[in-house]
Enzyme design. Sequence first.
Site, PDB file in Angstrom:
ATOM      1  N   LYS A  64      15.125 -27.213   1.855  1.00  0.00           N
ATOM      2  CA  LYS A  64      16.441 -27.427   2.461  1.00  0.00           C
ATOM      3  C   LYS A  64      17.063 -28.680   1.850  1.00  0.00           C
ATOM      4  O   LYS A  64      16.393 -29.699   1.678  1.00  0.00           O
ATOM      5  CB  LYS A  64      16.308 -27.572   3.981  1.00  0.00           C
ATOM      6  CG  LYS A  64      15.925 -26.257   4.661  1.00  0.00           C
ATOM      7  CD  LYS A  64      15.864 -26.419   6.164  1.00  0.00           C
ATOM      8  CE  LYS A  64      15.288 -25.198   6.831  1.00  0.00           C
ATOM      9  NZ  LYS A  64      16.248 -24.138   7.129  1.00  0.00           N
ATOM     10  N   ARG A 120       0.811  -1.232   0.000  1.00  0.00           N
ATOM     11  CA  ARG A 120       0.000   0.000   0.000  1.00  0.00           C
ATOM     12  C   ARG A 120       0.840   1.277   0.000  1.00  0.00           C
ATOM     13  O   ARG A 120       0.450   2.270  -0.581  1.00  0.00           O
ATOM     14  CB  ARG A 120      -0.951  -0.014   1.194  1.00  0.00           C
ATOM     15  CG  ARG A 120      -2.140  -0.929   0.933  1.00  0.00           C
ATOM     16  CD  ARG A 120      -3.100  -0.905   2.073  1.00  0.00           C
ATOM     17  NE  ARG A 120      -2.416  -1.278   3.310  1.00  0.00           N
ATOM     18  CZ  ARG A 120      -3.001  -1.428   4.479  1.00  0.00           C
ATOM     19  NH1 ARG A 120      -4.287  -1.224   4.574  1.00  0.00           N
ATOM     20  NH2 ARG A 120      -2.332  -1.776   5.552  1.00  0.00           N
ATOM     21  N   HIS A 123       9.238 -23.833   3.393  1.00  0.00           N
ATOM     22  CA  HIS A 123      10.645 -23.658   2.990  1.00  0.00           C
ATOM     23  C   HIS A 123      11.536 -24.790   3.505  1.00  0.00           C
ATOM     24  O   HIS A 123      12.624 -24.992   2.992  1.00  0.00           O
ATOM     25  CB  HIS A 123      11.168 -22.275   3.379  1.00  0.00           C
ATOM     26  CG  HIS A 123      11.542 -22.118   4.818  1.00  0.00           C
ATOM     27  ND1 HIS A 123      10.643 -21.827   5.793  1.00  0.00           N
ATOM     28  CD2 HIS A 123      12.737 -22.217   5.443  1.00  0.00           C
ATOM     29  CE1 HIS A 123      11.261 -21.748   6.962  1.00  0.00           C
ATOM     30  NE2 HIS A 123      12.537 -21.978   6.782  1.00  0.00           N
ATOM     31  N   HIS A 183       6.406 -27.415   9.177  1.00  0.00           N
ATOM     32  CA  HIS A 183       7.746 -27.907   8.846  1.00  0.00           C
ATOM     33  C   HIS A 183       8.024 -29.322   9.386  1.00  0.00           C
ATOM     34  O   HIS A 183       8.514 -30.189   8.680  1.00  0.00           O
ATOM     35  CB  HIS A 183       8.807 -26.970   9.409  1.00  0.00           C
ATOM     36  CG  HIS A 183       8.656 -25.549   8.962  1.00  0.00           C
ATOM     37  ND1 HIS A 183       8.290 -25.203   7.691  1.00  0.00           N
ATOM     38  CD2 HIS A 183       8.829 -24.377   9.629  1.00  0.00           C
ATOM     39  CE1 HIS A 183       8.249 -23.869   7.594  1.00  0.00           C
ATOM     40  NE2 HIS A 183       8.559 -23.357   8.752  1.00  0.00           N
ATOM     41  N   LYS A 194      21.113 -23.646  17.957  1.00  0.00           N
ATOM     42  CA  LYS A 194      20.341 -23.634  16.707  1.00  0.00           C
ATOM     43  C   LYS A 194      20.606 -24.971  16.035  1.00  0.00           C
ATOM     44  O   LYS A 194      21.749 -25.300  15.676  1.00  0.00           O
ATOM     45  CB  LYS A 194      20.822 -22.475  15.822  1.00  0.00           C
ATOM     46  CG  LYS A 194      20.362 -22.540  14.381  1.00  0.00           C
ATOM     47  CD  LYS A 194      18.970 -21.985  14.174  1.00  0.00           C
ATOM     48  CE  LYS A 194      18.530 -22.098  12.725  1.00  0.00           C
ATOM     49  NZ  LYS A 194      17.101 -21.993  12.523  1.00  0.00           N
ATOM     50  N   ASP A 236       3.150 -22.850  14.340  1.00  0.00           N
ATOM     51  CA  ASP A 236       4.162 -22.208  13.496  1.00  0.00           C
ATOM     52  C   ASP A 236       5.151 -23.223  12.917  1.00  0.00           C
ATOM     53  O   ASP A 236       5.557 -23.110  11.765  1.00  0.00           O
ATOM     54  CB  ASP A 236       4.903 -21.164  14.355  1.00  0.00           C
ATOM     55  CG  ASP A 236       5.920 -20.363  13.559  1.00  0.00           C
ATOM     56  OD1 ASP A 236       5.645 -20.066  12.388  1.00  0.00           O
ATOM     57  OD2 ASP A 236       6.986 -20.029  14.117  1.00  0.00           O
ATOM     58  N   LYS A 289       2.960 -19.817   4.471  1.00  0.00           N
ATOM     59  CA  LYS A 289       2.354 -20.210   5.727  1.00  0.00           C
ATOM     60  C   LYS A 289       2.231 -18.985   6.629  1.00  0.00           C
ATOM     61  O   LYS A 289       2.952 -18.019   6.376  1.00  0.00           O
ATOM     62  CB  LYS A 289       3.157 -21.314   6.400  1.00  0.00           C
ATOM     63  CG  LYS A 289       4.571 -20.902   6.801  1.00  0.00           C
ATOM     64  CD  LYS A 289       5.274 -22.026   7.480  1.00  0.00           C
ATOM     65  CE  LYS A 289       5.072 -22.039   8.960  1.00  0.00           C
ATOM     66  NZ  LYS A 289       5.766 -20.972   9.696  1.00  0.00           N
TER      67      LYS A 289
END
Length: 527
Positions: free
Chosen positions: A211, A57, A207, A270, A373, A265, A177
């Site tokens: 991978k 916008r 996504h 995933h 991680k 989420d 998503k």
Amino acid sequence: MTPKAPASSNGNPSDPCVIVIFGASGDLTARKLIPALYEQDRQQRLAPGTSIVGVARTEMSDDTFREKMHASAKEHAAAFDQAGWDRFANRLFYHAADAAAAESMEGLSAKIAELGGNAGILRQGGMPNILFYLSVSPDLYEPIIENIGAGGLVSEGHRWCSLNAEATPWQRIIVEKPFGNDLASAVSLNRALGRVFEEEETYRIDHYLGKELVQNIAVMRFANTIFEPIWNRDVVEHVQVTAAETVGVGSRAANFYDRAGALRDMVQSHLLQVMCMVAMEPPSVFDADAIMREKIKLLGSCVVASDAEAPSACVMGRYGRGKGPQDRAYIEEDGVDPKRNTDTYAAVRLEIDNWRWSGVPFYLRSGKKLAVKQTEIVVQFRRPPVQIFKMFDGSLADRPANRLIINIAPREGISLRLEGKVPGMGMKLDYADLQLDYLDRFGGEQVEAYGPLIVDAIRGDRTLYKHKEEVELGWKICEPFIKNPLIRSSIHTYEPGSWGPDAAERLFGGVGRWHSPPPGFVRKTVG
Ligand code: BG6
């Protein structure tokens, strides 16, 4: 004349088209989509003439949009070179419009035709091929889809019946998503899509499927003969799928996360997809239809927990306050309503009731502000039926038996844990890991997973996308946990930098435990 298309990643041509990104001023466009498209362009996977138009916008010139995207590509692309960017920037345009307002479609349609005309990629009917990308807030999905249809931007149905299908333009849509917020909203969104786009032209993106190692699971299982004979309930004791993140929720809480949570989420999307790649039956060929069929079959065999069973198969948590003054607890993040009991950590135990996996638990977990991680799959094998070495080595019983770790991120590789004899006198055993590091072995630049997926959509390849039934089955499996008041009201607070609530260990019922490397662990190699 239509410019000649370059070969794509796997040699198939990628058609020239206009890519329309709705939500051009959003975070995803800047952090992921534009850097990913730039990387693909550097690797010459976008056909000459392909243009990208960002729609949002805010009023902005093409140049201002390019400048903004320049800064984020520099920061987020795997590798950056200015000359490459300058070439790519010529493909980038901006169009200010409120796509949720029906009247804005006329202007957008004219813009697409103009870009296609300038690039010399118009097809029969005076329009180019169009790839729409929905990267807006989910409540805008349905109005935008409806407007695309009502604005006459989709003629795909005619293409199927056309005598000259090659000359008529295609229109495809990539949908980000979250795909719905629960089963009912996902069904409604699928219906809205179905009213405008053919299922074959609908690309529900995940996504994780882009991978490398997720795709490699299929290669590992089906291009080798040694795994399939042991890939079943006779030899596998359980399977773990973990997606752990060290980052918190931060500014995403207010707009999205507090109404979603980790189960919606990450697990519903995933992690279920990763589980499908691990557990599905071999498809007859590696193509979209065959793979989607197997994934749908697998998800359809997943046991949907009853209200009474769900609390013993799911643990939710949210991170507490950290040690630093800026380290806010989740409930202190802006826009969080603590009464919602939103999960920043979720772990579930699933059962797949089919011939291959009956009785083998699948544990899926994901969380924010965890110790490391790490995205990985652990296939834990059973112990030998008799421990003939136990009189030499008492510790054997405490060590995990053979296990295969498939490391998806950050370092791609696999590692197989075996027991070995420690050299020397006497019979002492210890474990040893056979390791394959994909980067060391195959080299190559690690690219943003979105890039190859978008190029697949341009090529009309849905292999790494989700069918509508997969999405709906995913919600069916997760809803009993998401909507269970008992699970939510007993949400645990966990320390940032830990591995989440201790209660998550109880999902194993004393058999096995999560594979959780110590906090601060940096993966230099796999295992
Ligand atoms: C997204 C989630 O889909 O995946 C995010 O919405 C999450 O919350 C992200 O951080 C994780 O992706 P990756 O590729 O970093 O594991």
